[in-house]
Design a protein around this motif. Structure first.
Motif, PDB file in Angstrom:
ATOM      1  N   TYR A 119       4.204  21.122  -0.293  1.00 16.55           N
ATOM      2  CA  TYR A 119       4.077  21.304  -1.921  1.00 16.55           C
ATOM      3  C   TYR A 119       3.277  22.448  -2.282  1.00 16.55           C
ATOM      4  O   TYR A 119       2.616  22.862  -1.164  1.00 16.55           O
ATOM      5  CB  TYR A 119       3.463  20.052  -2.825  1.00 16.55           C
TER       6      TYR A 119
ATOM      7  N   GLU B  69       7.183  24.888 -18.920  1.00 19.97           N
ATOM      8  CA  GLU B  69       7.149  23.345 -18.539  1.00 19.97           C
ATOM      9  C   GLU B  69       7.540  22.651 -19.743  1.00 19.97           C
ATOM     10  O   GLU B  69       7.842  21.203 -19.497  1.00 19.97           O
ATOM     11  CB  GLU B  69       5.862  23.068 -17.794  1.00 19.97           C
TER      12      GLU B  69
ATOM     13  N   ILE C 293      11.807  21.368 -15.005  1.00 21.34           N
ATOM     14  CA  ILE C 293      10.511  21.551 -14.227  1.00 21.34           C
ATOM     15  C   ILE C 293       9.592  20.287 -14.357  1.00 21.34           C
ATOM     16  O   ILE C 293       9.086  20.061 -15.530  1.00 21.34           O
ATOM     17  CB  ILE C 293       9.697  22.844 -14.827  1.00 21.34           C
TER      18      ILE C 293
ATOM     19  N   PRO D  18       6.591  19.146 -12.225  1.00 21.06           N
ATOM     20  CA  PRO D  18       5.856  19.033 -11.180  1.00 21.06           C
ATOM     21  C   PRO D  18       4.830  17.880 -10.951  1.00 21.06           C
ATOM     22  O   PRO D  18       4.762  17.066 -11.938  1.00 21.06           O
ATOM     23  CB  PRO D  18       4.686  20.060 -11.304  1.00 21.06           C
TER      24      PRO D  18
ATOM     25  N   TYR E 188       3.893  21.556  -6.789  1.00 15.61           N
ATOM     26  CA  TYR E 188       5.531  21.952  -6.948  1.00 15.61           C
ATOM     27  C   TYR E 188       6.121  21.745  -5.764  1.00 15.61           C
ATOM     28  O   TYR E 188       5.489  22.175  -4.575  1.00 15.61           O
ATOM     29  CB  TYR E 188       5.417  23.235  -7.688  1.00 15.61           C
TER      30      TYR E 188
ATOM     31  N   ASP F 179      11.314  23.185  -7.181  1.00 17.33           N
ATOM     32  CA  ASP F 179      10.765  23.593  -8.424  1.00 17.33           C
ATOM     33  C   ASP F 179      10.514  25.135  -8.300  1.00 17.33           C
ATOM     34  O   ASP F 179      10.882  25.809  -9.622  1.00 17.33           O
ATOM     35  CB  ASP F 179       9.333  22.969  -8.532  1.00 17.33           C
TER      36      ASP F 179
END
Length: 152
Positions: A12, A33, A39, A41, A51, A55
């Protein structure tokens, strides 16, 4: 730190890494976002956003639609939905092809096993018939021998 253009294989990425890798300013990414549901996260235990590589790829697609293709946000949302649907269809087709191949391989293995079983069954029957024939020849030979012995 500037990560733009770099590709690392991490599990990530943190918010500041994503903004640096994609070249998207932090306030723009925060806005995206809120506008693009795709998107998403994750939040780490310490509250930081995490993320995935997917992403980052998605953010780069959005960036391309908005800055290179010059689409408005509503147009980019629509186009992104189409792109993701097409990718999902391709993945489904690939998955179906793989499943079909696996099923075909299973059928081939089953046929091979069946052929092997039948072959071994035929071999066993052939050997049994050979033994039976040998026994019958032996009996006939003994009868002929006894017959000759009696009449000699």
């Amino acid at each position: 730190m500037n990560f733009e253009g770099q590709s690392t294989n991490k599990e990530y990425y943190r918010f500041n890494e994503v903004t640096s890798i994609t070249g998207v300013k932090p306030y723009v990414l925060r806005f995206w976002e809120t506008e693009f549901d795709q998107i998403r996260p994750s939040l780490l235990e310490n509250g930081q956003k995490a993320y995935l590589q997917g992403d980052i790829n998605l953010i780069n697609k959005i960036k391309s639609l908005l800055f290179e293709d010059k689409l408005s946000i509503p147009e980019a949302k629509l186009e992104l939905t189409k792109i993701l649907a097409d990718e999902a269809k391709v993945e489904e087709t690939i998955s179906n092809d793989i499943s079909t191949s696996i099923e075909a391989n299973d059928e081939i293995a089953s046929v091979n096993n069946n052929v092997a079983y039948q072959t071994s069954s035929l071999e066993m029957m052939k050997k049994a018939l050979e033994v039976d024939l040998a026994e019958k020849k032996s009996v006939v030979y003994k009868k002929q021998f006894n017959f000759r012995y009696v009449f000699c």
